[in-house]
Scaffold this active site. Structure first.
Site, PDB file in Angstrom:
ATOM      1  N   TYR A   1       4.582   5.225  11.236  1.00  0.00           N
ATOM      2  CA  TYR A   1       4.894   3.807  11.464  1.00  0.00           C
ATOM      3  C   TYR A   1       5.647   3.149  10.310  1.00  0.00           C
ATOM      4  CZ  TYR A   1       0.549   3.300   8.726  1.00  0.00           C
ATOM      5  OH  TYR A   1      -0.423   3.396   7.770  1.00  0.00           O
TER       6      TYR A   1
ATOM      7  N   ARG B   1       0.858  -1.183   0.000  1.00  0.00           N
ATOM      8  CA  ARG B   1       0.000   0.000   0.000  1.00  0.00           C
ATOM      9  C   ARG B   1       0.893   1.231   0.000  1.00  0.00           C
ATOM     10  NH1 ARG B   1      -1.158   2.583   4.631  1.00  0.00           N
ATOM     11  NH2 ARG B   1      -1.190   0.728   5.941  1.00  0.00           N
TER      12      ARG B   1
ATOM     13  N   HIS C   1      -3.387   4.247   4.965  1.00  0.00           N
ATOM     14  CA  HIS C   1      -4.479   3.285   5.132  1.00  0.00           C
ATOM     15  C   HIS C   1      -5.789   3.920   4.686  1.00  0.00           C
ATOM     16  CE1 HIS C   1      -6.932   0.106   6.842  1.00  0.00           C
ATOM     17  NE2 HIS C   1      -7.623   1.018   7.499  1.00  0.00           N
TER      18      HIS C   1
END
Length: 355
Positions: free
Chosen positions: A268, A255, A259
């Site tokens: 992160y 990805r 998100h």
């Protein structure tokens, strides 16, 4: 004591490597397929980029980007028939549009429009599912119906790596295996379930090997290689239609975006890791390199294709913004056959305030 261990090769199957070189078996009519897929992948990339901008401008609500996962979606959806049952998550818009969903309709979900969940009747597509893994049980039920009706249709369910930590995944896999149902479990392993990396989701070296515990076949494929995805899905679909039961496909992809537009992935993920996938493993770049080597693509065709994609995206946005609004009363009737008393009172009060 006999201890069972998975000792298989964890290398994903490939047909095209990152340089666009053939390292596996090409499907029949590969050139024709690629010339159909690649322009649509360009359109999907432009659609995804524009949707994120629309959210930043306040013209739509929260949006879940799919950039980087175009090959996993289009390569797998290309195998499906209109009579197959499809159960997506909120991130399969590229595949759903390839399957026939109008781009303007694909934007209605982020628009918050009640009609977003009303999928076209000519398709057996369930609405995008927000609850993680809940659609897996629905797909298993549809697969059971296909078997009971003795058709050669099948169900395919899409989910991410995070969904494999949910009970619905394991219950669905077990039931489909025991009943030998025509279901394809398609996991887009994009490396992160929101902010949790895949190695925190499972101690298994792969997701595909989870098929072993349920007595079904598992396939691990390079999810950024559209030909490899197509071959894997065709294999799984043929098994399902022959009555040989379910298959678990793990498409290893990434990805590239957040998100959702409410997420900050820089908290992160390392920028270098994102850059490595974006530069070296981009599914669009890989397919373009192969097409160019075949003498089927050049800069002029690329420019024309990008211009056409931009025009289609603009049209989709205009249609989405011109789509008729629904009142709160209509939205309530869309959800309830009989509007609950409490909600009816709230709607009545709101009507008084509006006057």
């Amino acid at each position: 004591m006999q201890v069972y261990r998975f000792t298989g090769d964890t290398t994903p199957d490939q047909v095209l490597n990152e340089a666009g070189e053939v390292v596996g078996e090409l499907p029949d009519q590969a050139a024709d397929l690629a010339l159909k897929w690649y322009p649509f992948m360009i359109f999907c990339r432009r659609f995804d980029e524009r949707a994120q901008l629309l959210q930043r401008q306040g013209r739509i609500g929260t949006y879940a980007p799919f950039r980087g996962q175009e090959a996993a979606q289009i390569g797998s959806f290309a195998v499906l028939r209109r009579t197959d049952w499809v159960f997506p998550t909120y991130r399969e818009l590229a595949g759903l549009m390839y399957h026939g969903l109008e781009p303007a309709h694909a934007l209605l979900k982020s628009r918050g429009h009640p009609d977003a969940g009303r999928m076209p009747e000519e398709f057996r597509m369930a609405p995008p599912q927000i609850a993680i893994a809940a659609q897996i049980l629905h797909a298993v039920g549809a697969g059971w119906a296909c078997k009971l009706q003795q058709t050669d249709d099948m169900a395919v369910v899409y989910f991410g790596d995070g969904a494999t930590s949910e009970g619905d995944f394991h219950e669905g896999m077990n039931f489909a295996a025991v009943m030998r149902l025509p279901v394809v479990f398609f996991c887009q392993n994009n490396q992160y379930a929101i902010s949790v990396p895949v190695h925190r989701q499972t101690a298994s070296p792969t997701i595909a090997q989870k098929a072993v515990a349920y007595g079904v076949e598992g396939v691990r494929v390079d999810g950024n290689d559209v030909f490899a995805v197509y071959q894997a899905m065709r294999y799984a679909a043929d098994r399902a239609r022959r009555g040989e039961g379910p298959t678990l496909i793990e498409a290893v992809t990434y990805r590239l975006g957040p998100h959702t537009t409410a997420d900050d992935p820089s908290r992160y993920r390392e920028a270098a890791d994102v850059e490595r996938w974006a530069v070296a493993k981009d599914p669009l770049v890989r397919l373009r390199r192969w097409l160019t080597r075949q003498g089927l693509w050049d800069d002029e065709r690329q420019a024309a294709c990008e211009a056409e994609a931009e025009a289609r995206v603009r049209q989709a946005v205009a249609e989405m913004e011109a789509y008729p609004h629904k009142s709160l009363e209509e939205a309530a009737r869309h959800v309830y056959a009989e509007v609950p008393e409490g909600l009816a009172l709230q709607l009545a009060e709101r009507g008084k305030e509006a006057r």
